[in-house]
Design a protein around this motif. Structure first.
Motif, PDB file in Angstrom:
ATOM      1  N   SER A   1       0.845  -1.190   0.000  1.00 29.35           N
ATOM      2  CA  SER A   1       0.000   0.000   0.000  1.00 29.35           C
ATOM      3  C   SER A   1       0.883   1.244   0.000  1.00 29.35           C
ATOM      4  CB  SER A   1      -0.914   0.009   1.230  1.00 29.35           C
ATOM      5  OG  SER A   1      -0.152   0.002   2.424  1.00 29.35           O
ATOM      6  N   GLY A   2       0.359   2.313  -0.595  1.00 32.51           N
ATOM      7  CA  GLY A   2       1.068   3.589  -0.583  1.00 32.51           C
ATOM      8  C   GLY A   2       2.120   3.756  -1.649  1.00 32.51           C
ATOM      9  N   ILE A   3       2.331   2.754  -2.507  1.00 33.19           N
ATOM     10  CA  ILE A   3       3.269   2.871  -3.623  1.00 33.19           C
ATOM     11  C   ILE A   3       2.463   2.997  -4.905  1.00 33.19           C
ATOM     12  CG2 ILE A   3       5.095   1.782  -4.955  1.00 33.19           C
ATOM     13  CD1 ILE A   3       6.083   0.432  -2.478  1.00 33.19           C
ATOM     14  N   ALA A   4       2.603   4.117  -5.577  1.00 35.33           N
ATOM     15  CA  ALA A   4       1.866   4.360  -6.813  1.00 35.33           C
ATOM     16  C   ALA A   4       2.642   3.827  -8.000  1.00 35.33           C
ATOM     17  CB  ALA A   4       1.595   5.854  -6.982  1.00 35.33           C
ATOM     18  N   CYS A   5       2.068   2.867  -8.704  1.00 33.30           N
ATOM     19  CA  CYS A   5       2.629   2.407  -9.962  1.00 33.30           C
ATOM     20  C   CYS A   5       2.288   3.451 -11.018  1.00 33.30           C
ATOM     21  CB  CYS A   5       2.038   1.063 -10.348  1.00 33.30           C
ATOM     22  SG  CYS A   5       2.406  -0.284  -9.208  1.00 33.30           S
ATOM     23  N   ALA A   6       3.287   3.918 -11.751  1.00 35.64           N
ATOM     24  CA  ALA A   6       3.071   5.021 -12.686  1.00 35.64           C
ATOM     25  C   ALA A   6       3.676   4.697 -14.042  1.00 35.64           C
ATOM     26  CB  ALA A   6       3.692   6.305 -12.143  1.00 35.64           C
ATOM     27  N   VAL A   7       3.013   5.169 -15.091  1.00 38.88           N
ATOM     28  CA  VAL A   7       3.583   5.156 -16.433  1.00 38.88           C
ATOM     29  C   VAL A   7       3.403   6.542 -17.037  1.00 38.88           C
ATOM     30  CG1 VAL A   7       3.367   2.701 -16.917  1.00 38.88           C
ATOM     31  CG2 VAL A   7       1.430   4.213 -17.384  1.00 38.88           C
ATOM     32  N   MET A   8       4.356   6.943 -17.856  1.00 35.06           N
ATOM     33  CA  MET A   8       4.285   8.229 -18.555  1.00 35.06           C
ATOM     34  C   MET A   8       3.846   7.998 -19.993  1.00 35.06           C
ATOM     35  SD  MET A   8       7.514  10.458 -17.138  1.00 35.06           S
ATOM     36  CE  MET A   8       8.698   9.110 -17.264  1.00 35.06           C
TER      37      MET A   8
END
Length: 249
Positions: free
Chosen positions: A96-103
């Motif tokens: 929890s609390g880790i945002a998986c991100a893509v640009m």
């Protein structure tokens, strides 16, 4: 507003989805607005300020796992990409609390979770990664039966703007995909022998073949809305937006 939260019916309540536009921000020139890409030539200070603003819109204590995207098929643990971005085109986590991100700036962002909200993933799906199997790689990493997964497809280049050569259509057709693949390509009126490709529909077909039953998608076209979205196809030199998914801290 630069950061938007997406609320989807039938998604687990502990999972949050966000996407950004180019509106707001402090970047100038061809990156004007809320550019989040450090690799595109923008001033690093501007990008850092924009990323700090993005964090303010996420749940308190959240951290973002950025990636060095290479149009490949590697999908990594998000926690391993927080301090120094790994070369990959997807990340996942059960933390929890880790945002998986893509640009993105035309390529398709695909966000995944399961019905219980125990795992989340973000995938960068351009046509090359899609053909190569980046969605297959992401689904295999999650250790969840595909029919228990939900997918959201974010803003991307629309089917009226994505002109491709015959080699792109051939790459998809060679995979002997499910009936209907050919319907994702229509002849272009702009250049003989070229096609207009429906990237979101191609991704949706791939996810369906993998066994996913719950797929939703945005209808925004990044190319046709220069006020809200960066677009590499439209502008060449431009900024990057982001799509993010996380489990509540």
């Amino acid at each position: 507003m630069s950061v938007h939260e997406v609320r989807l019916a039938d998604w687990p309540g502990n999972v949050r989805i966000f996407y950004t536009t180019r509106e707001g921000g402090c970047s100038d020139g061809p990156y004007h607005g809320f550019n989040l890409g450090l690799h595109v030539g923008d001033f690093e200070q501007s990008v850092r300020r924009n990323r700090a603003e993005l964090l303010e819109h996420l749940p308190p204590g959240a951290r973002i796992a950025w990636l060095d995207q290479v149009h490949g098929t590697d999908v990594v643990k998000a926690c391993d990409s927080i301090q120094a971005p790994l070369s990959a085109d997807g990340c996942w986590t059960t933390d929890s609390g880790i945002a998986c991100a893509v640009m993105v700036a035309d390529c398709l962002p695909v966000l995944l979770t399961d019905h219980s909200g125990s795992v989340v993933a973000a995938v960068h799906a351009g046509w090359q990664g899609l053909v190569a199997g980046v969605l297959d790689a992401a689904v295999s990493k999650l250790n969840v039966a595909p029919q228990e997964l939900c997918a959201w497809l974010g803003p991307a280049i629309g089917s009226d703007e994505f002109e491709v050569g015959p080699e792109v259509r051939a790459a998809f057709m060679r995979q002997n995909e499910a009936p209907g693949t050919d319907s994702c390509f229509k002849p272009s009126m702009r250049r003989s022998g070229h096609y207009l490709a429906d990237l979101p529909s191609l991704a949706e077909q791939r996810l369906t073949r993998l066994g996913l039953l719950h797929i939703q998608r945005a209808e925004d076209c990044t190319v046709s809305d220069p006020r809200r979205f960066f677009s590499y196809r439209r502008d060449g030199v431009t900024g990057r937006m982001s799509c993010l998914i996380l489990r509540n801290p």
